[in-house]
Motif scaffolding. Structure first.
Motif, PDB file in Angstrom:
ATOM      1  N   LEU A  57       0.841  -1.201   0.000  1.00 29.92           N
ATOM      2  CA  LEU A  57       0.000   0.000   0.000  1.00 29.92           C
ATOM      3  C   LEU A  57       0.874   1.248   0.000  1.00 29.92           C
ATOM      4  N   GLU A  58       0.530   2.197  -0.845  1.00 31.10           N
ATOM      5  CA  GLU A  58       1.179   3.515  -0.798  1.00 31.10           C
ATOM      6  C   GLU A  58       0.195   4.480  -0.173  1.00 31.10           C
ATOM      7  N   ILE A  59       0.681   5.229   0.808  1.00 30.44           N
ATOM      8  CA  ILE A  59      -0.210   6.099   1.581  1.00 30.44           C
ATOM      9  C   ILE A  59       0.352   7.517   1.588  1.00 30.44           C
ATOM     10  N   SER A  60      -0.514   8.488   1.412  1.00 31.57           N
ATOM     11  CA  SER A  60      -0.061   9.875   1.431  1.00 31.57           C
ATOM     12  C   SER A  60       0.222  10.292   2.882  1.00 31.57           C
ATOM     13  N   SER A  61       1.472  10.637   3.168  1.00 37.04           N
ATOM     14  CA  SER A  61       1.836  11.055   4.519  1.00 37.04           C
ATOM     15  C   SER A  61       3.130  11.865   4.472  1.00 37.04           C
ATOM     16  N   PRO A  62       3.032  13.134   4.039  1.00 37.01           N
ATOM     17  CA  PRO A  62       4.237  13.940   3.809  1.00 37.01           C
ATOM     18  C   PRO A  62       5.165  14.018   5.016  1.00 37.01           C
ATOM     19  N   GLN A  63       4.598  14.179   6.239  1.00 36.39           N
ATOM     20  CA  GLN A  63       5.488  14.362   7.400  1.00 36.39           C
ATOM     21  C   GLN A  63       6.282  13.106   7.713  1.00 36.39           C
ATOM     22  N   ILE A  64       5.618  11.943   7.670  1.00 38.39           N
ATOM     23  CA  ILE A  64       6.339  10.698   7.970  1.00 38.39           C
ATOM     24  C   ILE A  64       7.342  10.418   6.847  1.00 38.39           C
ATOM     25  N   ALA A  65       6.937  10.671   5.600  1.00 37.55           N
ATOM     26  CA  ALA A  65       7.833  10.428   4.466  1.00 37.55           C
ATOM     27  C   ALA A  65       9.124  11.240   4.612  1.00 37.55           C
ATOM     28  N   LYS A  66       9.016  12.460   5.104  1.00 42.97           N
ATOM     29  CA  LYS A  66      10.192  13.331   5.257  1.00 42.97           C
ATOM     30  C   LYS A  66      11.107  12.849   6.376  1.00 42.97           C
ATOM     31  N   ALA A  67      10.500  12.350   7.470  1.00 44.19           N
ATOM     32  CA  ALA A  67      11.294  12.059   8.675  1.00 44.19           C
ATOM     33  C   ALA A  67      11.802  10.619   8.763  1.00 44.19           C
ATOM     34  N   ALA A  68      11.184   9.694   8.017  1.00 48.55           N
ATOM     35  CA  ALA A  68      11.464   8.259   8.238  1.00 48.55           C
ATOM     36  C   ALA A  68      12.874   7.852   7.812  1.00 48.55           C
ATOM     37  N   GLN A  69      13.419   6.875   8.544  1.00 51.61           N
ATOM     38  CA  GLN A  69      14.719   6.291   8.194  1.00 51.61           C
ATOM     39  C   GLN A  69      14.586   4.764   8.197  1.00 51.61           C
ATOM     40  N   PRO A  70      15.512   4.067   7.501  1.00 49.33           N
ATOM     41  CA  PRO A  70      15.397   2.603   7.412  1.00 49.33           C
ATOM     42  C   PRO A  70      15.350   1.969   8.796  1.00 49.33           C
ATOM     43  N   GLY A  71      14.428   1.012   8.981  1.00 49.79           N
ATOM     44  CA  GLY A  71      14.310   0.300  10.257  1.00 49.79           C
ATOM     45  C   GLY A  71      13.181   0.827  11.116  1.00 49.79           C
TER      46      GLY A  71
END
Ligand SMILES: Cc1cc2nc3c(=O)[nH]c(=O)nc-3n(C[C@H](O)[C@H](O)[C@H](O)COP(=O)(O)OP(=O)(O)OC[C@H]3O[C@@H](n4cnc5c(N)ncnc54)[C@H](O)[C@@H]3O)c2cc1C
Ligand code: FES
Length: 274
Positions: free
Chosen positions: A17-31
């Motif tokens: 699933l691809e979900i629109s979430s600009p804030q999480i997309a900007k902050a997320a790191q692997p793991g």
């Protein structure tokens, strides 16, 4: 409301699933992971952030149907919405700093292995992957992992694709020939991570596991994801989800993981599933 932009079935029991979430997309790191709720009366479930750099500020998740909520999640489609997403949660993966890493990914564990492996390659590290599943139909992300490295070894429990057997059979063979890995990284069912850790302890290769303990708040407050690591109490949501596999008390964790089994079966039946 978080909008689902794309939905794809990777096999009969796993969806993307691809979900629109600009804030999480900007902050997320692997793991790292999110905790989501589909509706107000729904339960909160943790899921690894598989992708966070797709176009249009989206994140992606890969979901295995394990019970009521994951069944419900995989029945949604592009255009549907999720009530809330909390994240990114957990510590980013330490593996990204290592130079030679051997991943052991069981089933949907490949969803988490991929972004970490890709980050290691971007840092010019070397990656090898043992990909395991029950059968050929259950394997996911093989093509994407092969695009990262020529060293992808596949095993299926029933022998329908790759080597017949468990990932630990391939791991023993590889470790007999090559003990120069800086790190082994195991992601998958608890029994698999326990078996990998027992084997790698014997070969004295540092091993990280990513624990899928039952989580509720994801903030270290509820105690639900408690796990004993090296005789110390840790909370997988804030201290993990990554831990030294040689120090995790897997027996205790497996018992804790089964503590809601009857309720989970009942809730799946009430939702009309077998
Ligand atoms: C950090 C983390 C990352 C995860 N990433 C993924 C992922 O990328 N893809 C994926 O398919 N699954 C992932 N999981 C597992 C996923 O959270 C569970 O499969 C899901 O919560 C099951 O919910 P359910 O209602 O469908 O099933 P249920 O019938 O409620 O439970 C089925 C099994 O899932 C486990 N489980 C149930 N509730 C939780 C919970 N709140 N937290 C953790 N485990 C639970 C239990 O072992 C249970 O036996 C992850 C778990 C953790 C902790
Ligand atoms: S999920 Fe509540 S303490 Fe970790």
């Amino acid at each position: 409301m978080y909008r689902i932009l794309k939905k794809e079935d990777l096999n009969p029991s796993v969806c993307y699933l691809e979900i629109s979430s600009p804030q999480i997309a900007k902050a997320a790191q692997p793991g790292q992971f999110i905790i989501l709720r589909i509706t107000e009366k729904g339960e909160r479930i943790p899921l690894t952030i598989h992708g966070f750099d797709e176009p249009e500020d989206t994140i992606s998740i890969i979901v295995q149907k394990a019970g009521k909520t994951t069944d419900q999640l995989c029945s949604l489609n592009a255009g549907d919405g999720l009530l809330d997403l909390a994240g990114p949660l957990g510590k980013p993966s330490l593996a990204v700093k290592e130079k030679r890493v051997l991943f052991i990914a069981g089933g949907v564990g490949a969803a988490e292995a991929y972004p970490i492996a890709r980050a290691i390659k971007q840092e010019r590290g070397e990656v090898a992957v043992i990909l395991g599943a029950k059968s050929a139909e259950d394997l996911i992300l093989e093509k994407q992992l092969r695009a990262l490295t020529s060293k992808v070894y596949v095993s299926t429990d029933d022998g329908s694709y790759g080597r017949k057997g468990f990932v630990t059979d391939l791991l023993s063979e590889i470790l007999l020939k090559d003990k120069s890995f800086d790190l082994i990284y195991a992601i998958g069912p608890l029994a698999m991570m326990a078996a990998v850790s027992n084997l790698s302890r014997h070969y004295k290769v540092k091993t990280l596991v990513s624990l899928n303990s039952i989580m509720l708040d994801g903030t270290g407050m509820c105690g639900s994801c408690r796990v004993t690591v090296g005789n110390e109490t840790k909370f997988a949501c804030v201290d993990g989800p990554e831990f030294d596999g040689h120090l995790v008390d897997f027996d205790e964790l497996m018992k804790r993981q089964a503590r809601f089994k009857k309720k989970e079966c009942r809730s799946r039946k009430l939702a009309g599933k077998k």
